[in-house]
Design an enzyme around this catalytic site. Structure first.
Site, PDB file in Angstrom:
ATOM      1  N   ARG A   1      51.768  41.159  34.782  1.00 14.15           N
ATOM      2  CA  ARG A   1      50.858  40.701  33.724  1.00 14.15           C
ATOM      3  C   ARG A   1      51.216  39.270  33.308  1.00 14.15           C
ATOM      4  O   ARG A   1      50.436  38.593  32.649  1.00 14.15           O
ATOM      5  CB  ARG A   1      50.955  41.587  32.471  1.00 14.15           C
ATOM      6  CG  ARG A   1      50.623  43.066  32.613  1.00 14.15           C
ATOM      7  CD  ARG A   1      49.314  43.312  33.294  1.00 14.15           C
ATOM      8  NE  ARG A   1      49.520  43.523  34.717  1.00 14.15           N
ATOM      9  CZ  ARG A   1      48.556  43.444  35.625  1.00 14.15           C
ATOM     10  NH1 ARG A   1      47.331  43.129  35.260  1.00 14.15           N
ATOM     11  NH2 ARG A   1      48.810  43.652  36.906  1.00 14.15           N
TER      12      ARG A   1
ATOM     13  N   ASP B   1      35.856  49.840  41.401  1.00  8.69           N
ATOM     14  CA  ASP B   1      37.046  49.048  41.083  1.00  8.69           C
ATOM     15  C   ASP B   1      38.210  49.994  40.761  1.00  8.69           C
ATOM     16  O   ASP B   1      37.996  51.146  40.374  1.00  8.69           O
ATOM     17  CB  ASP B   1      36.734  48.150  39.882  1.00  8.69           C
ATOM     18  CG  ASP B   1      37.773  47.054  39.691  1.00  8.69           C
ATOM     19  OD1 ASP B   1      38.644  46.893  40.560  1.00  8.69           O
ATOM     20  OD2 ASP B   1      37.702  46.374  38.659  1.00  8.69           O
ATOM     21  N   GLU B   2      39.432  49.512  40.907  1.00  6.37           N
ATOM     22  CA  GLU B   2      40.640  50.293  40.589  1.00  6.37           C
ATOM     23  C   GLU B   2      40.606  51.670  41.267  1.00  6.37           C
ATOM     24  O   GLU B   2      40.893  52.702  40.654  1.00  6.37           O
ATOM     25  CB  GLU B   2      40.795  50.462  39.067  1.00  6.37           C
ATOM     26  CG  GLU B   2      40.784  49.169  38.276  1.00  6.37           C
ATOM     27  CD  GLU B   2      42.082  48.373  38.393  1.00  6.37           C
ATOM     28  OE1 GLU B   2      42.929  48.766  39.198  1.00  6.37           O
ATOM     29  OE2 GLU B   2      42.216  47.372  37.676  1.00  6.37           O
TER      30      GLU B   2
ATOM     31  N   LYS C   1      40.276  39.868  42.270  1.00  6.46           N
ATOM     32  CA  LYS C   1      39.424  40.965  42.748  1.00  6.46           C
ATOM     33  C   LYS C   1      38.105  41.036  41.986  1.00  6.46           C
ATOM     34  O   LYS C   1      37.068  41.366  42.561  1.00  6.46           O
ATOM     35  CB  LYS C   1      40.155  42.304  42.690  1.00  6.46           C
ATOM     36  CG  LYS C   1      40.463  42.849  41.316  1.00  6.46           C
ATOM     37  CD  LYS C   1      41.256  44.146  41.430  1.00  6.46           C
ATOM     38  CE  LYS C   1      41.626  44.716  40.077  1.00  6.46           C
ATOM     39  NZ  LYS C   1      40.488  45.174  39.300  1.00  6.46           N
ATOM     40  N   THR C   2      38.137  40.708  40.681  1.00  7.89           N
ATOM     41  CA  THR C   2      36.883  40.717  39.917  1.00  7.89           C
ATOM     42  C   THR C   2      35.933  39.663  40.470  1.00  7.89           C
ATOM     43  O   THR C   2      34.728  39.894  40.587  1.00  7.89           O
ATOM     44  CB  THR C   2      37.161  40.447  38.424  1.00  7.89           C
ATOM     45  OG1 THR C   2      38.079  41.417  37.937  1.00  7.89           O
ATOM     46  CG2 THR C   2      35.880  40.529  37.617  1.00  7.89           C
TER      47      THR C   2
ATOM     48  N   GLN D   1      49.661  49.538  42.021  1.00  9.75           N
ATOM     49  CA  GLN D   1      49.330  49.569  40.600  1.00  9.75           C
ATOM     50  C   GLN D   1      48.738  50.917  40.180  1.00  9.75           C
ATOM     51  O   GLN D   1      48.051  51.017  39.169  1.00  9.75           O
ATOM     52  CB  GLN D   1      48.351  48.442  40.256  1.00  9.75           C
ATOM     53  CG  GLN D   1      48.934  47.058  40.488  1.00  9.75           C
ATOM     54  CD  GLN D   1      48.003  45.955  40.037  1.00  9.75           C
ATOM     55  OE1 GLN D   1      47.726  45.790  38.852  1.00  9.75           O
ATOM     56  NE2 GLN D   1      47.501  45.186  40.990  1.00  9.75           N
TER      57      GLN D   1
END
Length: 761
Positions: free
Chosen positions: A621, A239-240, A38-39, A270
């Site tokens: 992770r 973002d997020e 996504k980044t 998340q």
């Protein structure tokens, strides 16, 4: 014939990422699963906008951490071959000749701080405000409760601040909150909230939540300011987005209202910060707010193996009302997820360190390994195990550098230099280093101030009017005020690092800290490290240099500092802090009912769903190795707990995991209870090690087991039994074929009756 050069912005992208980048105008929702790049999608999208002619100052990027913002800036520089340039603050291209080369990027808090530094005066507030951290906030609230005559055993400052934080996240002011107070306790809390806000205003201070709340108020009350920022930031990226709270939602909605070029990216699976006010509905209902929004899913994972992804999907699947997505990866092969049962918390720590050392010996650095746990209280045993093994480790979220006494002392000086009406900081430094200004003197100053309606700084400038102060005390107080005044004048012409050196010299801080002890040397080294951080602001004008540095200190997170880790060390951290990080080997400890999921979620459906999302975040992770641990019993919070394995483990697909245990019988009981035994009673096949994939950490003689023995089907609770290894005991609970037994030795264990060598007494 020359070959065509690949487009550096589009060529590295997969098809959904490319669609996200090529979309330019209008609202866009990107559902981006864990490790799905996504980044990359976000940075390439911003770079494409700039390549197509959008001015950098017309683009805003809101990130969850400073680390993410810096990473995105670096990537954009590389993609567009932009030379390194300063991009501090919020620039107005109409009034400044030097335009920024990069868009404005940062966290909600850092962006709002910059807005208020520029425009807070429109609300009648001084833009030289200070930002209070959690410790400062609790001190102010403690003072409030004392003024109200409330015993802290009745209401604790931290608990009240929890309510205050929730009110602010919902953009609810004291007057509005009071309307809905239905109990005497809540009336007290809201009264404390109101008084707390007044004390902050008197000190020209804001807490973290105020940064966003006051920005929203500024946009509401001063339309021309909102219009200016709407014109400046015509393309917004968040973002997020699943972790935004209502106040943040309001801020973004206001900014996006004019041009509607809003791109939000995130993953509902998340969303793990409801306790901070995060509202998962913001992302789930985005398409209700923007009916013309384009919707793109990023489902290809670039981090984990397929075995880890499928195991994580098994855990998150039971959560309702989640947008369906199926994560996949080209990394098909890898080790299975290890589910390791241990006897107690000491054994858990030993086995975790042992596993980290094994992988290190195979070439995997400690920096690529992490132990995750649900509560901070669990960290101590892992620390001790690391120390016993001589294994380097770092704790994220432990004693923070900026919370160390000597560091806070220097920062308090800088806060007072910026804003002498910051009474909290003023009280901290008035006798640091020692000036023989004691508690009695301070009480006389405060009594005078209360009587005259005068803040402490004004009292210090009128010491001759304060009764009961000797001439020598007055002289010491006057020298202190002269020092602050002199340093305030220097702050208008010196950058923050030069100003701090003048401060340290003027106060003789080095001699005071270096008291010929090892601790004193460490304290001075911490102060020197603080000055090192300041040098990055040397190129700014003096006022911006000071305020920018203080903002970084106030808003930096411990996770941000992980990127600076140079020494090879095992990371220890809570699950809530691991968001956005990745490691080759992840160990998740304490997976037992009551601990994870936490006991607080037992009777709350939404909290339990969030606990499941937290497990999903922890699992995803991991790149290659994933170890999940649970204990048969553990001492926690002063008492021994014997809890069942976490319900999340029941959702792990059996063919993707490898079970290990210190207790063969317990694993057999677990296997049986989960319904894995499908053969008829007496059939050994379901229990062979290669079939159920169990590895044992202790030798057990196979002759101890007689799977065909006839256990009384009427065995009930409180029945007395005997076991050839553990002796006599009492049945506590019976669940089908599984019994929980407390042995006379005090041990408590679970067994499958069909295989355990148990005889009734």
């Amino acid at each position: 014939m020359p070959t065509k050069t690949a487009d550096p912005i589009l060529s590295p992208l997969n098809e959904p990422q490319r669609r996200a980048v090529e979309h330019t105008n209008g609202p866009l929702l990107i559902l981006a699963g864990a490790g799905s790049g996504k980044t990359r999608a976000l940075t390439h999208r911003i770079a494409r906008l700039m390549q197509d002619g959008v001015k950098p100052w017309n683009i805003l990027g809101v990130t969850f951490t400073n680390k993410a913002a810096n990473e995105m800036k670096d990537r954009i520089r590389n993609l567009l071959h932009i030379t390194q340039g300063e991009d501090f603050g919020i620039r107005n291209p109409e009034s400044e000749t030097r335009s920024p080369k990069l868009p404005t990027m940062g966290t909600f808090h850092s962006i709002c701080a910059r807005i208020l530094r520029r425009d807070f005066e429109h609300l009648g507030r001084d833009r030289n405000f200070v930002i209070y951290d959690q410790g400062d906030q609790e001190k102010i609230m403690k003072q409030v409760l004392k003024e109200m005559g409330i015993d802290t055993s009745e209401l604790k400052p931290r608990a009240v601040m929890g309510y205050v934080g929730r009110f602010k996240c919902e953009a609810v002011y004291p007057k509005e909150a009071q309307k809905d107070a239905t109990t005497e306790r809540m009336h007290k809390i809201i009264t404390a909230y109101s008084r707390y806000q007044k004390l902050l205003a008197e000190a020209n201070a804001l807490d973290f939540d105020d940064l966003i709340l006051e920005t929203v108020r500024l946009f509401h009350e001063v339309p021309e300011v909102l219009d200016r920022y709407q014109e400046t930031w015509q393309y917004l990226h968040v973002d997020e987005y699943q972790d935004t709270n209502h106040a943040q939602y309001l801020m973004i909605t206001l900014l996006a209202k004019k041009y509607r070029n809003l791109c939000v990216i995130g993953d509902p699976d998340q969303s793990i910060y409801a306790f901070r006010g995060a509202d998962i509905r913001n992302i789930l209902e985005f398409e209700k707010d923007y009916k013309d929004a384009e919707h793109i899913k990023l489902e290809q994972n670039y981090r984990s193996t397929q075995l880890i992804l499928s195991a994580a999907d098994g855990v998150i699947e039971p959560n309702p009302n989640r947008p369906k997505k199926k994560m996949w990866t080209e990394r098909k092969e890898g080790p299975k997820t290890v589910v390791h049962e241990v006897s107690d918390q000491q054994k858990e720590a030993q086995e975790a360190i042992k596993k980290a050392e094994e992988l290190k010996s195979e070439g995997l650095s400690l920096n690529d390994q992490v132990i995750l746990y649900r509560t901070n209280a669990q960290s101590r045993l892992f620390e001790e195990a690391c120390m016993r093994a001589g294994l380097p480790y770092r704790i994220v979220g432990g004693v923070k550098f900026y919370q160390r006494r000597e560091v806070k002392d220097v920062l308090a000086y800088l806060y007072v230099i910026l804003n002498p009406y910051d009474t909290l900081s003023l009280l901290r430094i008035i006798n640091v280093p020692s000036r023989k200004i004691g508690k009695t003197t301070i009480e006389k100053l405060q009594a005078f101030g209360a009587n005259e309606g005068m803040p402490l700084w004004d009292c210090l400038n009128n010491v001759e009017r304060v009764s009961g102060l000797s001439e020598s005390v007055q002289t010491r107080l006057i020298r202190f005020t002269e020092l602050i005044t002199k340093l305030s004048e220097r702050s208008r012409k010196d950058n923050v690092s030069d100003l701090t050196m003048s401060l340290l010299d003027a106060t003789n801080m080095e001699m005071w800290l270096r008291d010929d002890t090892e601790e004193g040397e460490t304290r001075w080294e911490n102060v020197k490290e603080l000055t090192t951080v300041m040098h990055k602001y040397d190129a700014l004008d003096p006022e911006t240099s000071l305020t920018s540095f203080l903002e970084e200190v106030a808003l930096v997170s411990e996770v941000d500092k992980l990127q600076d880790a140079k020494d090879d060390a095992l990371t220890l951290m809570t699950l809530h802090l691991c968001k956005g990080l990745e490691f080759e080997h992840v160990m998740i400890a304490g997976c037992e009912e009551g601990l994870f999921p936490h006991a607080n979620s037992s009777f709350d459906k939404e909290q339990l769903e969030e606990e499941r999302r937290l497990m999903y975040v922890g699992m995803t992770r991991a790149k290659t190795h994933l170890t999940i641990m649970f204990a048969q019993q553990r001492m926690l919070w002063g008492e021994t707990q014997v809890n069942a394995p976490s319900r999340f483990l029941d959702d792990l697909p059996e063919d993707l995991i490898e079970r290990r245990s210190d207790d063969m019988l317990s694993v057999f009981a677990w296997v049986s209870e989960k319904g894995i035994q499908k053969a008829e009673k007496g059939d050994l096949e379901p229990f062979r090690q290669d079939h159920i994939n169990v590895e044992f950490n202790q030798d057990v003689d196979a002759e101890d087991f007689d799977v065909n023995q006839d256990i009384d089907n009427e065995l009930e609770e409180n029945s007395r039994i005997t076991h050839p290894v553990f002796g006599a005991g009492t049945v506590l609970k019976k669940r089908g074929d599984v019994v929980d037994i407390r042995f006379d030795s005090g041990e408590r264990k679970s067994f499958a009756l069909s295989i355990a060598p148990i005889k009734p007494l």
